[in-house]
Design a protein around this motif. Structure first.
Motif, PDB file in Angstrom:
ATOM      1  N   UNK A 107      54.326  94.182 -14.694  1.00 40.70           N
ATOM      2  CA  UNK A 107      54.430  95.638 -14.833  1.00 40.70           C
ATOM      3  C   UNK A 107      55.407  96.050 -15.930  1.00 40.70           C
ATOM      4  N   UNK A 108      56.305  95.149 -16.300  1.00 38.57           N
ATOM      5  CA  UNK A 108      57.281  95.470 -17.351  1.00 38.57           C
ATOM      6  C   UNK A 108      57.912  94.170 -17.842  1.00 38.57           C
ATOM      7  N   UNK A 164      58.981  91.844 -14.710  1.00 47.25           N
ATOM      8  CA  UNK A 164      58.764  92.358 -13.360  1.00 47.25           C
ATOM      9  C   UNK A 164      57.306  92.100 -13.001  1.00 47.25           C
ATOM     10  N   UNK A 165      57.070  91.498 -11.856  1.00 45.91           N
ATOM     11  CA  UNK A 165      55.758  90.943 -11.508  1.00 45.91           C
ATOM     12  C   UNK A 165      55.330  91.480 -10.153  1.00 45.91           C
ATOM     13  N   UNK A 203      65.826  81.948 -22.096  1.00 43.45           N
ATOM     14  CA  UNK A 203      65.568  81.793 -20.671  1.00 43.45           C
ATOM     15  C   UNK A 203      64.525  82.805 -20.237  1.00 43.45           C
ATOM     16  N   UNK A 204      63.766  82.433 -19.206  1.00 47.40           N
ATOM     17  CA  UNK A 204      62.775  83.317 -18.611  1.00 47.40           C
ATOM     18  C   UNK A 204      63.183  83.636 -17.178  1.00 47.40           C
ATOM     19  N   UNK A 205      63.173  84.914 -16.824  1.00 45.65           N
ATOM     20  CA  UNK A 205      63.421  85.343 -15.450  1.00 45.65           C
ATOM     21  C   UNK A 205      62.267  86.236 -15.020  1.00 45.65           C
ATOM     22  N   UNK A 206      61.768  86.012 -13.816  1.00 49.30           N
ATOM     23  CA  UNK A 206      60.671  86.819 -13.268  1.00 49.30           C
ATOM     24  C   UNK A 206      61.062  87.274 -11.870  1.00 49.30           C
ATOM     25  N   UNK A 207      61.056  88.577 -11.638  1.00 50.75           N
ATOM     26  CA  UNK A 207      61.242  89.097 -10.282  1.00 50.75           C
ATOM     27  C   UNK A 207      59.878  89.427  -9.709  1.00 50.75           C
ATOM     28  N   UNK A 208      59.518  88.756  -8.620  1.00 48.68           N
ATOM     29  CA  UNK A 208      58.219  88.924  -7.974  1.00 48.68           C
ATOM     30  C   UNK A 208      58.395  89.891  -6.811  1.00 48.68           C
ATOM     31  N   UNK A 209      57.684  90.987  -6.842  1.00 47.44           N
ATOM     32  CA  UNK A 209      57.860  92.022  -5.822  1.00 47.44           C
ATOM     33  C   UNK A 209      57.228  91.599  -4.507  1.00 47.44           C
ATOM     34  N   UNK A 210      57.965  91.787  -3.428  1.00 45.84           N
ATOM     35  CA  UNK A 210      57.376  91.680  -2.103  1.00 45.84           C
ATOM     36  C   UNK A 210      56.651  92.975  -1.779  1.00 45.84           C
ATOM     37  N   UNK A 211      55.809  92.921  -0.778  1.00 42.14           N
ATOM     38  CA  UNK A 211      55.019  94.084  -0.395  1.00 42.14           C
ATOM     39  C   UNK A 211      55.849  94.973   0.522  1.00 42.14           C
ATOM     40  N   UNK A 212      56.807  95.691  -0.089  1.00 53.05           N
ATOM     41  CA  UNK A 212      57.656  96.594   0.677  1.00 53.05           C
ATOM     42  C   UNK A 212      58.172  97.682  -0.245  1.00 53.05           C
ATOM     43  N   UNK A 213      58.719  98.780   0.287  1.00 55.79           N
ATOM     44  CA  UNK A 213      58.991  99.962  -0.530  1.00 55.79           C
ATOM     45  C   UNK A 213      59.922  99.722  -1.708  1.00 55.79           C
ATOM     46  N   UNK A 214      61.060  99.071  -1.494  1.00 53.23           N
ATOM     47  CA  UNK A 214      62.030  98.945  -2.574  1.00 53.23           C
ATOM     48  C   UNK A 214      61.502  98.096  -3.711  1.00 53.23           C
ATOM     49  N   UNK A 215      60.891  96.949  -3.404  1.00 53.36           N
ATOM     50  CA  UNK A 215      60.369  96.083  -4.452  1.00 53.36           C
ATOM     51  C   UNK A 215      59.287  96.792  -5.259  1.00 53.36           C
ATOM     52  N   UNK A 224      58.912  99.986  -5.635  1.00 52.94           N
ATOM     53  CA  UNK A 224      59.567 101.031  -6.426  1.00 52.94           C
ATOM     54  C   UNK A 224      60.186 100.447  -7.691  1.00 52.94           C
ATOM     55  N   UNK A 225      60.869  99.331  -7.567  1.00 59.36           N
ATOM     56  CA  UNK A 225      61.592  98.769  -8.707  1.00 59.36           C
ATOM     57  C   UNK A 225      60.660  98.258  -9.798  1.00 59.36           C
ATOM     58  N   UNK A 226      59.569  97.583  -9.435  1.00 55.97           N
ATOM     59  CA  UNK A 226      58.701  97.043 -10.488  1.00 55.97           C
ATOM     60  C   UNK A 226      57.973  98.154 -11.232  1.00 55.97           C
TER      61      UNK A 226
END
Length: 864
Positions: A45-46, A288-289, A498-510, A512-514
């Motif tokens: 997503x970003x 952001x994933x 370096x590569x960093x990936x944040x994988x969103x869980x299926x919940x409101x905050x994650x 929202x952030x992605x």
């Protein structure tokens, strides 16, 4: 050359050269290979590109012993960065200092150089120990890692620096030597609380000469745990004064807001702040994933996304096939086990990695390594956060708890694929609850580069030296921006990209952030929240302090304004007795045993294999009711066990190895009573309140869910005792007129309140340094204490942790973000991305999405 020096100054471990992966090149290329194919490209997503940064050198202060400078240069570090030299100068001047700079910026060397120089001076005293230093780490693993680092660095100094670990794993025969001869003692707050301070008379020569107290990763000391550590440090200062010393505090922290204020609350001493990072940094690509939607339906027919656990396992597999050294951070112990196990299965038939960028690259995507069968299983394995932590909704409530947080303790080892060969043998899990020898084995494998992929809880988030990583997968938002950047900073420690990936869980905050990257990349990190004066925290430490040395009125300023009142109550309870010399401890029991500073609710429960009596590991007491109840499925080292009996009296869970085709999730009920309203703000007719509450929680049953589909197979009743918690909460009420204005009729009232409560809990970590598992909630259409429809959000620790208070003071922004997150979700009737909770004891029923939006809109109409 500059980048290589940066690595050495950060890790202080130049002689250990980990294996370099074949693809430790441009992180953009690695991400491009991961997103190859239409099914993958849309998941990002970003993408944020953090540019490289040049470093600025300085010179060590003249007062540093030349032998120490020579030792540092022998380690390959010619000159320090500016922030390192500044920190050393303040330390030598006798000023406490906090170094709050980025990961791999060389914080360790900032305090090690002045400490080693002072210890070298002290070694020339007649007794050979004219100066000592105490190092505190939040985990045993970090203390052991730092002992190796200081031993390597100080090797040219001979026997002048004698570093030793003193913790629960230290053999009894070694402990006397540590007390008498070590001058650099590495321990953790737990051992300081239970071992060193109660036995201070045996440590008198060490405490008399104590010059420096190093507090590493001090940002982890937050909430109730941080409040306990703050009182432990005050007890330490008091004993040092008794023996004639006044140590300087040297604190190292991830970047945080107002680090000096947080350090002052922690230690009681105001330090100098050093926040400018003058070390170099390679380029970081941060993606952001968001996992895709599946064809499955969840509770109440809600659409279900592919789980972050399955997504992380697949990405870890693909990165391993490319030869990219990766750590996948995951929130729970069970999640770490699952990711490791799935990745091992997928890699079992994959040949060794070839050079990236060639026609022989291993395929990526859902049908890549491991075949479609493994991918299909991975796509449907549920996220295990909820199953691994205590908590759940009772009468429309969400309970607190957590695993893999600071209280989880150090990580452990899964013997990566001992039954397999090839790449699968280079994948492992790292989590709390393992035995000491398992932890040490994994740490060795990390340092030698034997491991290619690791699934880890946040035990590895801390400053353990894992040089040579190329990528980090962050499986779900870790609760704070400080932790997010700390985890992301584990990669690129050799100065390369370096590569960093944040994988969103299926919940409101994650979710929202992605979709709101500015909240990740343009918002400053949080300040540390802790309250040393919490009476539930302070009272047992006053008892412990009185057992060490009788308390007097001169100690009131040290322990805080609540001290006098609490001492009177402790006298009434006959825990302390006042005599002419002060307040004395009256019991035969050890006063230090009155409290568990990790806040886990008592001694851990041992997990024992029923047939052999073999100890598999431990589970925190607070998590036992929900994770090792009778019938629970328990994972350990990639093997599945079923709990046959939970003996709460003997603190043991007997398990048998089995392979059931289901997972388990505990269900509980929660009720709440208001004890005292401490603050109240009118929002039009509504009221926003903060105060003390009593929460009663009881695990009443568990669900069995089919492993592949998540289908509920049945519910089994449990007979476990209720648990009561006195804590702090924020709550809001609405009137009948406001319900009419929001078009909330009685049929949808409970569901609207319940949905708003779930989403508010999910969004609070964006405004307070908490995790959703640190807090709980209750919503009720007519609460007996308020006589109005009410939503409560409470701290999950006795006496409170400061999170609910923070929510009260930021309520307008917090609840506005909550409403916006619900409204922005594309689902029709509610899903895990907006109003469903993974820990809902009411099976996410009732919930009403549109009613929650209208209700929050009306509530906020008059918010101040």
């Amino acid at each position: 050359m500059a980048n290589e020096q940066h690595t050495r100054s950060a890790s202080v471990r130049p002689r250990v050269e980990p294996r370099r992966s074949a693809s430790s090149g441009d992180p953009r290329d690695v991400l491009a290979r991961l997103t190859r194919g239409p099914d993958r490209a849309g998941r990002v997503t970003h993408t944020e590109h953090l540019p490289p940064r040049n470093g600025r050198h300085a010179q060590w202060p003249d007062r540093i012993r030349p032998e120490v400078i020579d030792a540092v240069q022998h380690a390959g570090i010619d000159r320090p960065w500016e922030h390192q030299a500044r920190a050393a100068a303040h330390a030598l001047d006798g000023e406490s200092v906090i170094i709050a700079t980025g990961t791999a910026s060389g914080k360790s060397l900032s305090y090690l150089v002045p400490v080693l120089s002072t210890l070298l001076d002290g070694s020339e005293a007649p007794n050979g120990r004219g100066a000592t230093s105490l190092y505190l780490a939040p985990t045993k693993a970090l203390a052991a890692d730092q002992r190796r680092a200081v031993t390597d660095l100080a090797a040219p100094l001979g026997t002048a620096v004698r570093a030793a670990v003193f913790d629960g794993d230290t053999p009894v025969e070694e402990r006397e030597w540590v007390r008498l001869y070590a001058n650099y003692v590495l321990t953790n707050p737990d051992m300081l609380h239970r071992g060193l301070l109660p036995g201070h008379s045996r440590w008198s020569s060490f405490l008399r000469a104590l010059r420096y107290v190093v507090i590493d990763e001090c940002h982890t000391y937050r909430g109730v745990f941080g409040s306990h550590v703050a009182q432990v440090l005050r007890r330490l200062r008091r004993l040092c004064a008794r023996y004639g010393s006044e140590p300087v505090f040297l604190l190292a922290s991830a970047t945080s807001a107002a680090p000096g204020e947080g350090a002052a609350r922690l230690t009681g001493v105001r330090p100098v702040e050093i926040t400018e990072d003058t070390s170099p940094r390679g380029e970081t690509v941060f993606a952001l994933w968001e996992p895709p939607l599946t064809e499955l339906e969840g509770e109440r027919g809600a659409p279900v996304r592919r789980t972050a656990t399955a997504e992380a396992a697949e990405l870890l597999t693909d990165l391993a096939t490319q030869g990219v050294r990766t750590v996948a951070f995951v929130r729970s112990r069970r999640g770490a086990e699952l990711i490791s196990l799935i990745a091992q299965d997928r890699l079992a038939a994959v040949p060794a990695p070839r050079r990236p960028g060639t026609a022989e690259d291993a395929p990526t995507g859902a049908d890549g390594a491991g075949g479609a069968g493994a991918a299909e299983v991975a796509a449907t394995v549920p996220d295990e956060v909820g199953a691994a932590v205590p908590g759940g909704d009772g009468a429309a409530g969400s309970g607190p708890g957590g695993d893999g947080a600071a209280g989880s303790g150090p990580g452990g080892v899964v013997s990566a694929g001992g039954r397999r060969g090839g790449l699968s043998s280079r994948i492992a899990a790292y989590r709390g609850g393992y035995l000491p020898e398992e932890r040490r084995a994994l740490e060795r494998a990390l340092h030698t580069g034997e491991l290619l992929g690791l699934a880890a809880t946040n035990a590895l988030e801390l400053g353990i030296d894992i040089s040579g990583l190329d990528a980090v997968l962050i499986t779900g938002y870790p609760g704070t921006r400080a932790s997010l950047w700390q985890q992301a900073g584990r990669a690129g420690r050799a100065g390369q990209g370096a590569l960093a990936i944040m994988i969103a869980r299926d919940e409101p905050l994650d979710t929202y952030l992605v979709h709101h990257p500015d909240s990740v990349f343009r918002t400053p990190v949080e300040s540390t929240v802790l309250d040393p004066h919490n009476p539930y925290v302070l009272a047992p430490h006053l008892c412990a302090a009185a057992a060490e040395i009788p308390l007097t009125e001169a100690d009131f300023d040290l322990f805080g304004p609540e001290t006098a009142q609490l001492l009177s109550k402790l006298e009434q309870r006959k825990l302390l007795r006042r005599r002419s010399s002060g307040w004395h401890w009256t019991r035969k029991e050890r006063a230090a045993d009155l409290t568990d500073i990790r806040g886990s609710g008592g001694k851990p429960v041992q997990v024992v294999e029923a047939g052999t009596g073999r100890l598999l590991g431990t589970v925190d007491a607070g998590a036992a009711h929900t994770t090792v109840h009778e019938g629970a499925v328990h994972l350990h080292q990639g093997r599945t066990y079923v709990v046959r009996q939970l003996d709460l009296e003997d603190r043991a869970a007997l398990v048998e190895e089995a392979s059931p085709p289901w997972t388990t999730m505990a269900r509980d009920t929660t009720s709440l009573a208001v004890l005292e309203t401490e603050a109240e703000v009118p929002w039009g007719e509504a009221r926003l309140c903060f105060g003390s509450v009593e929460v009663t929680n009881q695990v009443v049953s568990y669900l069995r869910r089919r492993l592949i589909t998540g289908e509920v197979l049945g519910e089994t009743k449990l007979d476990l005792p209720p648990r009561t918690l006195r804590t702090r909460a924020v709550w809001w009420t609405v009137t009948e007129d406001q319900l009419d204005a929001a078009r909330i009729d009685p049929e949808i009232l409970a569901g609207s309140l319940h949905a708003a409560e779930h989403a508010a809990i999910g969004m609070l970590p964006l405004f307070a340094t908490c995790d959703r598992w640190d807090i709980g909630g209750v919503s009720i259409a007519l609460h007996p204490d308020t006589l109005l429809p009410t939503v409560f959000v409470y701290d999950g620790q006795p006496g409170g942790a400061g999170f609910a208070e923070r929510a009260f003071h930021t309520a307008r922004a917090w609840l506005t973000a909550t409403r916006d997150a619900i409204a922005a979700c594309e689902c029709e009737a509610g899903c895990p991305s907006c109003i469903q909770s993974p820990k809902c004891g009411n099976a996410n029923d009732p919930l009403h999405k549109r009613g929650a939006i209208r209700l929050l809109t009306e509530l906020l109409r008059s918010a101040t």
